[in-house]
Scaffold this motif. Structure first.
Motif, mmCIF file in Angstrom:
data_model
loop_
_atom_site.group_PDB
_atom_site.id
_atom_site.type_symbol
_atom_site.label_atom_id
_atom_site.label_comp_id
_atom_site.label_asym_id
_atom_site.label_seq_id
_atom_site.Cartn_x
_atom_site.Cartn_y
_atom_site.Cartn_z
ATOM 1 N N SER A 1 -15.729 10.541 -15.119
ATOM 2 C CA SER A 1 -15.956 9.492 -14.445
ATOM 3 C C SER A 1 -17.480 9.303 -14.008
ATOM 4 N N VAL A 2 -18.177 10.578 -13.677
ATOM 5 C CA VAL A 2 -19.588 10.397 -13.312
ATOM 6 C C VAL A 2 -20.298 9.874 -14.631
ATOM 7 N N GLU A 3 -19.855 10.310 -15.838
ATOM 8 C CA GLU A 3 -20.487 9.882 -17.278
ATOM 9 C C GLU A 3 -20.351 8.571 -17.470
ATOM 10 N N SER A 4 -18.826 8.108 -17.253
ATOM 11 C CA SER A 4 -18.492 6.642 -17.335
ATOM 12 C C SER A 4 -19.385 5.635 -16.394
ATOM 13 N N VAL A 5 -19.678 6.166 -15.347
ATOM 14 C CA VAL A 5 -20.464 5.252 -14.567
ATOM 15 C C VAL A 5 -21.795 5.081 -14.850
ATOM 16 N N LEU A 6 -22.505 6.436 -15.438
ATOM 17 C CA LEU A 6 -23.813 6.370 -15.786
ATOM 18 C C LEU A 6 -24.129 5.642 -17.003
ATOM 19 N N THR B 1 -15.415 0.139 -16.705
ATOM 20 C CA THR B 1 -15.649 0.529 -15.658
ATOM 21 C C THR B 1 -15.908 -0.702 -14.775
ATOM 22 N N ASN B 2 -15.853 -0.457 -13.541
ATOM 23 C CA ASN B 2 -16.147 -1.630 -12.650
ATOM 24 C C ASN B 2 -16.931 -0.858 -11.221
ATOM 25 N N GLU B 3 -17.564 -2.100 -10.602
ATOM 26 C CA GLU B 3 -18.412 -1.807 -9.485
ATOM 27 C C GLU B 3 -17.572 -1.126 -8.372
ATOM 28 N N ASP B 4 -16.533 -1.438 -8.089
ATOM 29 C CA ASP B 4 -15.595 -1.063 -6.859
ATOM 30 C C ASP B 4 -15.366 0.484 -7.076
ATOM 31 N N ILE B 5 -14.959 0.741 -8.233
ATOM 32 C CA ILE B 5 -14.581 2.365 -8.356
ATOM 33 C C ILE B 5 -15.889 3.152 -8.629
ATOM 34 N N ASN B 6 -17.156 2.621 -9.113
ATOM 35 C CA ASN B 6 -18.051 3.295 -9.242
ATOM 36 C C ASN B 6 -18.728 3.757 -7.995
ATOM 37 N N GLY B 7 -18.690 2.963 -6.962
ATOM 38 C CA GLY B 7 -19.371 2.975 -5.709
ATOM 39 C C GLY B 7 -19.050 4.277 -5.137
ATOM 40 N N PRO B 8 -17.791 4.886 -4.702
ATOM 41 C CA PRO B 8 -17.580 5.999 -4.115
ATOM 42 C C PRO B 8 -17.967 7.162 -5.089
ATOM 43 N N ILE B 9 -17.893 6.946 -6.414
ATOM 44 C CA ILE B 9 -18.226 7.963 -7.353
ATOM 45 C C ILE B 9 -19.874 8.199 -7.122
ATOM 46 N N LEU B 10 -20.670 7.156 -7.020
ATOM 47 C CA LEU B 10 -22.019 7.320 -6.788
ATOM 48 C C LEU B 10 -22.546 7.957 -5.614
ATOM 49 N N ILE B 11 -21.640 7.610 -4.567
ATOM 50 C CA ILE B 11 -22.126 8.162 -3.258
ATOM 51 C C ILE B 11 -21.987 9.559 -3.320
ATOM 52 N N ALA B 12 -20.729 9.852 -3.895
ATOM 53 C CA ALA B 12 -20.380 11.372 -4.049
ATOM 54 C C ALA B 12 -21.542 12.272 -4.831
ATOM 55 N N LEU B 13 -22.044 11.760 -5.892
ATOM 56 C CA LEU B 13 -22.886 12.290 -6.864
ATOM 57 C C LEU B 13 -24.238 12.291 -5.929
#
Length: 285
Positions: A67-72, A259-271
C-alpha cells in the motif's frame, strides 16, 4: 462471512460516529508526500532508515508495504506476496523492501517484513529481537520453534548501524483487537519491551478498518470519526502499552484497482510518523 466479521460488524453497528474527528489530519496529502520525497537521514552512518513490521498472522504487514508503494508510485502494486486464505504465515523469509523514487534511485527507507506470530508456531520471538539488533540477514528463512544461532548462515555477527532497526511497527487488524490470544499478546509485548531496552521507537497500525466498521466501509473519511475504531485504538493501547498517538488506522489497498486520495491520506500520515520517530532515534544515538 467469518465469525470474527460477524462480531465486529455487530459491535460496530451499535455505535455511531463522532460529529467531529477524534484525531485531526494536520497535513494534506501533498504536504506529506513532499515531506517523504525530501526526506534523507541526517546521520551519515545511516543510508536507509529501517522500519520493521511485526504482528500476528494475516494482520496486513505485507499488504501495508504494498500500500505504501502504491501511494508513492501512484498505482496499485502487489510486489510483496500476500495470501487471503492460509491460516498460517505466508511470509517465510526475513525480507527487505525498498521503493523506487525514480528509475535511478530509491526512497531512503527500508521495510522489513517478517513471519507472523501464532499461538504455538509462527516466527520465533528471539529472532525478532535479533533482527532489531541487525543480526538477521536478508533472506533468512524463519523456522517455527527454532532460534537463529551465531553459527547459522543467516546470522550477521557484525551489524552496522544501517543494518539495525530504527523504528518498530506492530500491525494488527482493527476487527480482531478484542479477540487476540494471550499467547500472541505476550509475544508482541516481549518484542516491545526488548525494543524499549534498545531505545527503538515503536508505533502501531490497525488495518482492515473497512471490515471493522460499516461506516468506514461506506466512507473511508469516517475513519477518525468512528467510535468503534476509537475504542479499538484505546484497547490496543492498553494491551501493548503503545501510546494512542502512536497508533494509526489504515485501509490497505486490497480490492481496489486504482489509488485514491482518501485511502492514501491515513497511509501517508502513518508513514510520515514512522520516518519522524525513526529519524529522531538515529539522531540521538
Amino acid at each position: 462471512m467469518h465469525i470474527y466479521m460477524y462480531i465486529s460488524y455487530f459491535t460496530a453497528m451499535g455505535g455511531a460516529s463522532f460529529s467531529q474527528p477524534w484525531r485531526s489530519m494536520p497535513w494534506t496529502n501533498e504536504e506529506n508526500l513532499n515531506f517523504i520525497k525530501s526526506y534523507k537521514p541526517q546521520n551519515n552512518d545511516v543510508e536507509n532508515l529501517r522500519i520493521l513490521l511485526h504482528g500476528p498472522v494475516g494482520a496486513g504487514k505485507s499488504s501495508f508495504i504494498n500500500s505504501v508503494e502504491s501511494v508513492l508510485l501512484g498505482r496499485v502494486t502487489g510486489r510483496v506476496m500476500t495470501d487471503t486464505i492460509s491460516g498460517c504465515s505466508f511470509t517465510k523469509k526475513y525480507k527487505a523492501f525498498k521503493i523506487h523514487k525514480d528509475p535511478e534511485s530509491f526512497y531512503p527507507f527500508i521495510f522489513n517484513d517478517t513471519m507472523g506470530f501464532e499461538q504455538r508456531n509462527g516466527v520465533n520471538v528471539e529472532d525478532i529481537k535479533l533482527a532489531l539488533m541487525g543480526h538477521v540477514t536478508e533472506g533468512y528463512k524463519s523456522i517455527p520453534g527454532v532460534q537463529l544461532k551465531e553459527s547459522d548462515q543467516g546470522y550477521n555477527s557484525c551489524p552496522s548501524l544501517d543494518d539495525k532497526v530504527h523504528a518498530l511497527v506492530c500491525v494488527m487488524p482493527a476487527d480482531l483487537v478484542s479477540l487476540i490470544s494471550d499467547e500472541v499478546v505476550k509475544k508482541m509485548r516481549d518484542v516491545r519491551l526488548a525494543a524499549s531496552d534498545m531505545g527503538i521507537p515503536q508505533l502501531a497500525i490497525l488495518t482492515k478498518v473497512d471490515e471493522a466498521c460499516p461506516e468506514v466501509k461506506n466512507n473511508i473519511n469516517n475513519v477518525y470519526k468512528s467510535k468503534y475504531l476509537k475504542e479499538q485504538v484505546d484497547k490496543f493501547s492498553l494491551i501493548l502499552g503503545i501510546p494512542q498517538n502512536c497508533i494509526f488506522l489504515v485501509n490497505n489497498y486490497e480490492s481496489e484497482l486504482q489509488t485514491n486520495e482518501d485511502i492514501n491520506g491515513p497511509i501517508l500520515i502513518a508513514l510520515r510518523q514512522m520516518i519522524v520517530y525513526g529519524e529522531d532515534f538515529i539522531n540521538n544515538l
